[in-house]
Design a protein around this motif. Structure first.
Motif, PDB file in Angstrom:
ATOM      1  N   ALA A   1     -20.252   8.038 -10.461  1.00 16.66           N
ATOM      2  CA  ALA A   1     -19.465   6.436 -10.782  1.00 16.66           C
ATOM      3  C   ALA A   1     -19.045   5.989 -11.198  1.00 16.66           C
ATOM      4  N   GLY A   2     -17.920   6.127 -11.333  1.00 22.33           N
ATOM      5  CA  GLY A   2     -17.169   6.214 -12.184  1.00 22.33           C
ATOM      6  C   GLY A   2     -17.451   4.512 -12.653  1.00 22.33           C
TER       7      GLY A   2
ATOM      8  N   ALA B   1     -18.673  -2.779 -11.596  1.00 23.51           N
ATOM      9  CA  ALA B   1     -19.841  -2.126 -10.382  1.00 23.51           C
ATOM     10  C   ALA B   1     -19.875  -0.914 -10.159  1.00 23.51           C
ATOM     11  N   ILE B   2     -20.883   0.436  -9.773  1.00 21.82           N
ATOM     12  CA  ILE B   2     -21.124   1.298 -10.367  1.00 21.82           C
ATOM     13  C   ILE B   2     -20.646   1.748  -9.067  1.00 21.82           C
ATOM     14  N   LEU B   3     -19.241   3.262  -9.669  1.00 22.27           N
ATOM     15  CA  LEU B   3     -19.086   3.592  -8.420  1.00 22.27           C
ATOM     16  C   LEU B   3     -19.389   5.313  -8.134  1.00 22.27           C
ATOM     17  N   PRO B   4     -18.800   5.700  -7.030  1.00 20.58           N
ATOM     18  CA  PRO B   4     -18.984   7.271  -6.669  1.00 20.58           C
ATOM     19  C   PRO B   4     -18.150   8.326  -7.872  1.00 20.58           C
TER      20      PRO B   4
ATOM     21  N   ALA C   1     -25.712  -0.755 -14.985  1.00 21.92           N
ATOM     22  CA  ALA C   1     -23.992  -0.733 -15.308  1.00 21.92           C
ATOM     23  C   ALA C   1     -24.121  -1.353 -16.964  1.00 21.92           C
ATOM     24  N   ARG C   2     -24.865  -1.631 -17.952  1.00 20.91           N
ATOM     25  CA  ARG C   2     -24.944  -1.613 -19.066  1.00 20.91           C
ATOM     26  C   ARG C   2     -24.946  -0.411 -19.878  1.00 20.91           C
ATOM     27  N   ALA C   3     -24.607   0.997 -19.151  1.00 20.50           N
ATOM     28  CA  ALA C   3     -24.457   2.428 -20.148  1.00 20.50           C
ATOM     29  C   ALA C   3     -22.916   1.959 -20.703  1.00 20.50           C
ATOM     30  N   GLN C   4     -22.511   3.171 -21.383  1.00 21.64           N
ATOM     31  CA  GLN C   4     -20.401   2.896 -21.572  1.00 21.64           C
ATOM     32  C   GLN C   4     -20.264   3.873 -20.501  1.00 21.64           C
ATOM     33  N   LEU C   5     -21.549   5.127 -19.995  1.00 26.43           N
ATOM     34  CA  LEU C   5     -21.132   6.061 -19.297  1.00 26.43           C
ATOM     35  C   LEU C   5     -22.202   5.835 -17.705  1.00 26.43           C
ATOM     36  N   CYS C   6     -21.511   5.354 -16.642  1.00 29.42           N
ATOM     37  CA  CYS C   6     -22.066   5.741 -15.487  1.00 29.42           C
ATOM     38  C   CYS C   6     -21.681   6.436 -13.909  1.00 29.42           C
ATOM     39  N   ASP C   7     -22.044   7.768 -13.917  1.00 28.17           N
ATOM     40  CA  ASP C   7     -21.088   8.017 -12.545  1.00 28.17           C
ATOM     41  C   ASP C   7     -22.433   8.239 -11.775  1.00 28.17           C
ATOM     42  N   ARG C   8     -22.442   8.251 -10.898  1.00 31.12           N
ATOM     43  CA  ARG C   8     -23.315   7.573  -9.289  1.00 31.12           C
ATOM     44  C   ARG C   8     -22.585   9.146  -8.989  1.00 31.12           C
ATOM     45  N   LEU C   9     -23.698  10.218  -7.975  1.00 34.34           N
ATOM     46  CA  LEU C   9     -22.979  11.517  -7.478  1.00 34.34           C
ATOM     47  C   LEU C   9     -24.387  11.699  -6.077  1.00 34.34           C
TER      48      LEU C   9
ATOM     49  N   LEU D   1     -27.455  11.044  -7.444  1.00 34.19           N
ATOM     50  CA  LEU D   1     -28.445  11.162  -8.608  1.00 34.19           C
ATOM     51  C   LEU D   1     -26.910  10.718  -9.755  1.00 34.19           C
ATOM     52  N   PHE D   2     -27.674   9.545 -10.813  1.00 34.93           N
ATOM     53  CA  PHE D   2     -26.759   9.155 -12.260  1.00 34.93           C
ATOM     54  C   PHE D   2     -27.068   9.666 -12.792  1.00 34.93           C
ATOM     55  N   ILE D   3     -25.948   9.573 -13.901  1.00 37.53           N
ATOM     56  CA  ILE D   3     -25.837   9.809 -14.975  1.00 37.53           C
ATOM     57  C   ILE D   3     -25.392   9.203 -15.700  1.00 37.53           C
ATOM     58  N   THR D   4     -26.465   9.112 -17.219  1.00 36.03           N
ATOM     59  CA  THR D   4     -25.809   7.690 -18.076  1.00 36.03           C
ATOM     60  C   THR D   4     -25.352   8.090 -19.236  1.00 36.03           C
ATOM     61  N   GLY D   5     -25.291   7.612 -20.111  1.00 32.28           N
ATOM     62  CA  GLY D   5     -24.678   8.267 -21.560  1.00 32.28           C
ATOM     63  C   GLY D   5     -23.298   7.935 -22.082  1.00 32.28           C
ATOM     64  N   ALA D   6     -22.423   7.941 -23.242  1.00 32.73           N
ATOM     65  CA  ALA D   6     -22.004   7.997 -24.066  1.00 32.73           C
ATOM     66  C   ALA D   6     -20.268   8.818 -22.775  1.00 32.73           C
ATOM     67  N   THR D   7     -19.295   8.498 -22.626  1.00 36.10           N
ATOM     68  CA  THR D   7     -18.308   9.058 -22.554  1.00 36.10           C
ATOM     69  C   THR D   7     -18.133   9.982 -24.011  1.00 36.10           C
ATOM     70  N   HIS D   8     -17.775  11.524 -22.684  1.00 36.80           N
ATOM     71  CA  HIS D   8     -17.339  12.331 -23.535  1.00 36.80           C
ATOM     72  C   HIS D   8     -18.337  13.253 -24.994  1.00 36.80           C
ATOM     73  N   PRO D   9     -19.339  13.299 -25.219  1.00 38.90           N
ATOM     74  CA  PRO D   9     -19.896  13.297 -26.097  1.00 38.90           C
ATOM     75  C   PRO D   9     -19.582  14.094 -26.850  1.00 38.90           C
TER      76      PRO D   9
END
Length: 445
Positions: free
Chosen positions: A19-20, A26-29, A299-307, A435-443
């Motif tokens: 979820a970009g 808000a967390i998006l798909p 939501a506080r993460a720099q990147l959070c994708d929801r798959l 499945l949520f993946i959080t972290g830095a964008t394009h590390p």
């Protein structure tokens, strides 16, 4: 049900044996997933299912059932699709219907048994497992007959965050068996709760059944029993079906032998985070409060994708991912692959544009497996660049990802594993199947 082990990720494993948004939006798909699974009302549901387009396939099977309510295949497949997404009511309804029409449907009996096991109601699985006549099913029926009361009873703290002992060869944490001293356990989403033979003996766990399994191409005996207590952080879990064997596992960071490995069968009882970047395992009880706290943290993460998240068998998590521009398609999530970021086949690697090192095949029996290097692989906007993995000449049983396509009945393009996840935290929500993946964008860019 717990599993027989397979030869796995090649230069390592010996049984390690899931979820970009930027800022506070808000967390998006994940972008692209919806397009990849766009509805095609004219397509054959069998084709859609094989391609991993489960929602579209389900609608197709529903159309079949409107015309032929006793179609056993459509009933079985709707039940299987529901089970993949932990929609237990639908899974029970359709799998029961399939068995009423076709009582000899062994896969549906096994899946209905798994549906009950996932709901911590193994007693309901016993007659189904006994009905198949398969030795493995009979062994697990015997195991579940020794479960007194509700298994996987959770007590203690509402949440625990346990530091990793180390991150390589795979993450490891400390936990205690039956009130004993803390011991090191490997974390692996492809694991159930697997003990070493020494740890099982020390904890006084008695074998009530045995089955044969394959580890690194060798047949071994797996022992099945009931563990009274497993404590991790401030959380205690009681009355747990477990397995163990004599196989040596990769050592812990201090060189000592681990007491076992655990993964998805424990993880799906919690909102579980494998925080590679923060080097800790997080377990939250499945409550609205814990869900809100996790959502706010993500939501506080720099990147959070929801798959999307699916669960095949009892312990094989699946989502959607891409190899360069090939995808998104269904992939497995196996965090236990030492020194590897992905597994795929030569055919898929060549189609995707991944470099395969044919000059240096991996030393292993069976079909040839080669080192491979991908410029880019991704789960949503979480990206691994210039990552190393493996490509097999053929998708043989036990090879994670594509090798399991035949077992699951749908196509997998890859397995994403240990090295890919190191910059991220991955969270498994087995209630809402995300499945949520959080972290830095394009590390790694």
């Amino acid at each position: 049900m717990a599993h027989s082990e397979h030869p796995h990720n090649l230069n390592r494993r010996a049984f390690v044996r899931r979820a970009g948004l930027v800022g506070a939006a808000a967390i998006l798909p994940v972008a692209g997933a919806t397009q990849a699974y766009a509805a095609d009302s004219a397509a054959d549901p069998e084709v859609l299912f094989k391609a991993g387009r489960f929602a579209d396939a389900d609608r197709g099977y529903a159309r079949v059932l409107r015309a032929a309510p006793a179609n056993a295949r459509a009933l079985a497949q709707r039940g299987y699709i529901a089970l993949l997404s932990n929609r237990f009511g639908y899974a029970e309804r359709f799998l029961t219907g399939a068995l009423a029409v076709a009582p000899g449907d062994v896969p549906s009996a096994q899946r209905l048994a798994e549906c009950y096991v996932r709901q911590d109601a193994p007693a309901r699985a016993i007659p189904l497992l006994r009905s198949t006549g398969r030795q493995r099913d009979l062994a697990y029926a015997e195991l579940y007959s020794h479960v007194i009361g509700t298994p996987w009873r959770i007590g203690g703290a509402a949440a625990a965050r346990v530091p990793f002992l180390g991150i390589d060869p795979v993450p490891s944490v400390e936990a205690s068996l039956n009130g004993g001293p803390p011991k090191g356990f490997l974390l692996d989403t492809y694991a159930t709760l697997d003990l070493s033979a020494e740890a099982a003996e020390e904890a006084g766990v008695r074998a009530v059944a045995t089955i044969s399994g394959i580890v690194d191409g060798q047949t071994v005996t797996l022992y099945l029993g009931i563990l009274d207590s497993f404590r991790i952080g401030g959380i205690e879990i009681r009355n747990i079906p477990v397995q163990w064997n004599e196989v040596r596992r990769p050592p812990l960071p201090d060189g000592s032998a681990p007491a076992g490995a655990f993964g998805t069968t424990l993880f799906y009882h919690f909102l579980t985070t494998m925080d590679y970047a923060g080097r800790a395992l997080g377990l939250r009880r499945k409550t609205p409060t814990q869900q809100r706290e996790f959502t706010a943290q993500a939501a506080r993460a720099q990147l959070c994708d929801r798959l999307p998240l699916w669960l095949a068998g009892d312990h094989f998590p699946c989502t959607v991912g891409s190899l360069l521009d090939h995808g998104p398609r269904v992939v497995t999530v196996d965090t236990g692959g030492i020194a590897s970021a992905f597994d795929t086949t030569v055919e898929i690697a060549e189609r995707a544009g991944i470099d395969v090192d044919y000059a240096h095949p991996v030393d292993r029996p069976g079909p040839r497996v080669y080192p491979a290097t991908a410029d880019r692989i991704s789960l949503g906007r979480a990206i691994g660049r210039n990552v190393r993995g493996h490509a097999a000449e053929a998708p043989f049983p036990g090879f994670p990802g594509p090798g399991q396509s035949g077992m699951f009945g749908f196509d997998l393009i890859a397995n994403f594993t240990h090295e890919f996840f190191k910059p991220y935290a991955i969270t498994f929500d087995y209630d809402n199947m995300h499945l949520f993946i959080t972290g830095a964008t394009h590390p790694r860019s």
